[in-house]
Design a protein around this motif. Structure first.
Motif, PDB file in Angstrom:
ATOM      1  N   GLY A  58     -41.434  -3.289  -1.669  1.00 18.16           N
ATOM      2  CA  GLY A  58     -40.045  -2.933  -1.930  1.00 18.16           C
ATOM      3  C   GLY A  58     -39.833  -1.438  -1.947  1.00 18.16           C
ATOM      4  O   GLY A  58     -40.689  -0.662  -1.530  1.00 18.16           O
ATOM      5  N   TRP A  59     -38.676  -1.042  -2.458  1.00 15.47           N
ATOM      6  CA  TRP A  59     -38.331   0.380  -2.541  1.00 15.47           C
ATOM      7  C   TRP A  59     -37.284   0.594  -3.619  1.00 15.47           C
ATOM      8  O   TRP A  59     -36.615  -0.334  -4.063  1.00 15.47           O
ATOM      9  N   TRP A  60     -37.167   1.832  -4.057  1.00 14.22           N
ATOM     10  CA  TRP A  60     -36.156   2.268  -5.011  1.00 14.22           C
ATOM     11  C   TRP A  60     -35.033   2.880  -4.198  1.00 14.22           C
ATOM     12  O   TRP A  60     -35.255   3.780  -3.383  1.00 14.22           O
ATOM     13  N   ASP A  61     -33.799   2.381  -4.359  1.00 17.82           N
ATOM     14  CA  ASP A  61     -32.698   2.892  -3.559  1.00 17.82           C
ATOM     15  C   ASP A  61     -31.901   3.988  -4.271  1.00 17.82           C
ATOM     16  O   ASP A  61     -30.861   4.418  -3.797  1.00 17.82           O
ATOM     17  N   GLY A  62     -32.409   4.425  -5.409  1.00 12.41           N
ATOM     18  CA  GLY A  62     -31.706   5.440  -6.201  1.00 12.41           C
ATOM     19  C   GLY A  62     -30.996   4.825  -7.391  1.00 12.41           C
ATOM     20  O   GLY A  62     -30.674   5.526  -8.346  1.00 12.41           O
TER      21      GLY A  62
ATOM     22  N   TRP B 279     -34.235  -1.444  -7.718  1.00 12.72           N
ATOM     23  CA  TRP B 279     -35.441  -1.790  -6.969  1.00 12.72           C
ATOM     24  C   TRP B 279     -35.074  -2.900  -6.001  1.00 12.72           C
ATOM     25  O   TRP B 279     -34.475  -3.897  -6.400  1.00 12.72           O
ATOM     26  N   ARG B 280     -35.400  -2.740  -4.731  1.00 14.48           N
ATOM     27  CA  ARG B 280     -35.069  -3.720  -3.702  1.00 14.48           C
ATOM     28  C   ARG B 280     -36.338  -4.269  -3.068  1.00 14.48           C
ATOM     29  O   ARG B 280     -37.354  -3.593  -3.012  1.00 14.48           O
ATOM     30  N   LEU B 281     -36.252  -5.506  -2.564  1.00 11.92           N
ATOM     31  CA  LEU B 281     -37.391  -6.180  -1.955  1.00 11.92           C
ATOM     32  C   LEU B 281     -37.363  -6.063  -0.435  1.00 11.92           C
ATOM     33  O   LEU B 281     -36.306  -6.224   0.185  1.00 11.92           O
ATOM     34  N   CYS B 282     -38.514  -5.831   0.171  1.00 14.30           N
ATOM     35  CA  CYS B 282     -38.614  -5.727   1.625  1.00 14.30           C
ATOM     36  C   CYS B 282     -38.241  -7.034   2.310  1.00 14.30           C
ATOM     37  O   CYS B 282     -37.640  -7.030   3.381  1.00 14.30           O
ATOM     38  N   GLU B 283     -38.609  -8.155   1.722  1.00  6.43           N
ATOM     39  CA  GLU B 283     -38.396  -9.449   2.370  1.00  6.43           C
ATOM     40  C   GLU B 283     -36.924  -9.787   2.558  1.00  6.43           C
ATOM     41  O   GLU B 283     -36.570 -10.490   3.488  1.00  6.43           O
TER      42      GLU B 283
ATOM     43  N   VAL C 140     -31.812  -7.069  -4.511  1.00 11.60           N
ATOM     44  CA  VAL C 140     -32.324  -6.489  -5.751  1.00 11.60           C
ATOM     45  C   VAL C 140     -33.442  -7.375  -6.291  1.00 11.60           C
ATOM     46  O   VAL C 140     -33.334  -8.600  -6.277  1.00 11.60           O
ATOM     47  N   ALA C 141     -34.514  -6.762  -6.760  1.00 10.16           N
ATOM     48  CA  ALA C 141     -35.660  -7.497  -7.304  1.00 10.16           C
ATOM     49  C   ALA C 141     -35.239  -8.248  -8.561  1.00 10.16           C
ATOM     50  O   ALA C 141     -34.620  -7.675  -9.456  1.00 10.16           O
ATOM     51  N   ALA C 142     -35.568  -9.545  -8.617  1.00  8.79           N
ATOM     52  CA  ALA C 142     -35.356 -10.328  -9.827  1.00  8.79           C
ATOM     53  C   ALA C 142     -36.495 -10.011 -10.783  1.00  8.79           C
ATOM     54  O   ALA C 142     -37.596  -9.681 -10.359  1.00  8.79           O
TER      55      ALA C 142
END
Length: 70
Positions: A39-43, A46-50, A54-56
């Motif tokens: 994943g990544w931090w969008d500012g 936290w978001r998931l690549c798949e 937003v990450a649960a």
């Protein structure tokens, strides 16, 4: 001949996120379960690549593994 190498991962607390939009591994805790995901931090989140969603759960840590050297 294939050579197997190993690498120690240095996990950083999520309270100190990486640069925005940098792809990393996330350690996500949800209830009594925990697992990793790309994943990544969008500012802001936290978001998931798949999915790009937003990450649960709660991202507790992140790390940036390095690939094998060419």
């Amino acid at each position: 001949m294939n050579t197997i190498t190993s690498q120690a991962l240095h996990w950083h607390p999520a309270a100190t996120p990486p640069d925005a939009d940098m792809t990393v591994l996330l350690w996500i805790a949800e209830g009594n379960e925990a697992d990793w995901a790309g994943g990544w931090w969008d500012g802001e989140d936290w978001r998931l690549c798949e999915s790009g969603g937003v990450a649960a759960g709660t991202v507790t840590h992140w790390c940036e593994p390095e690939g094998p050297e060419a």
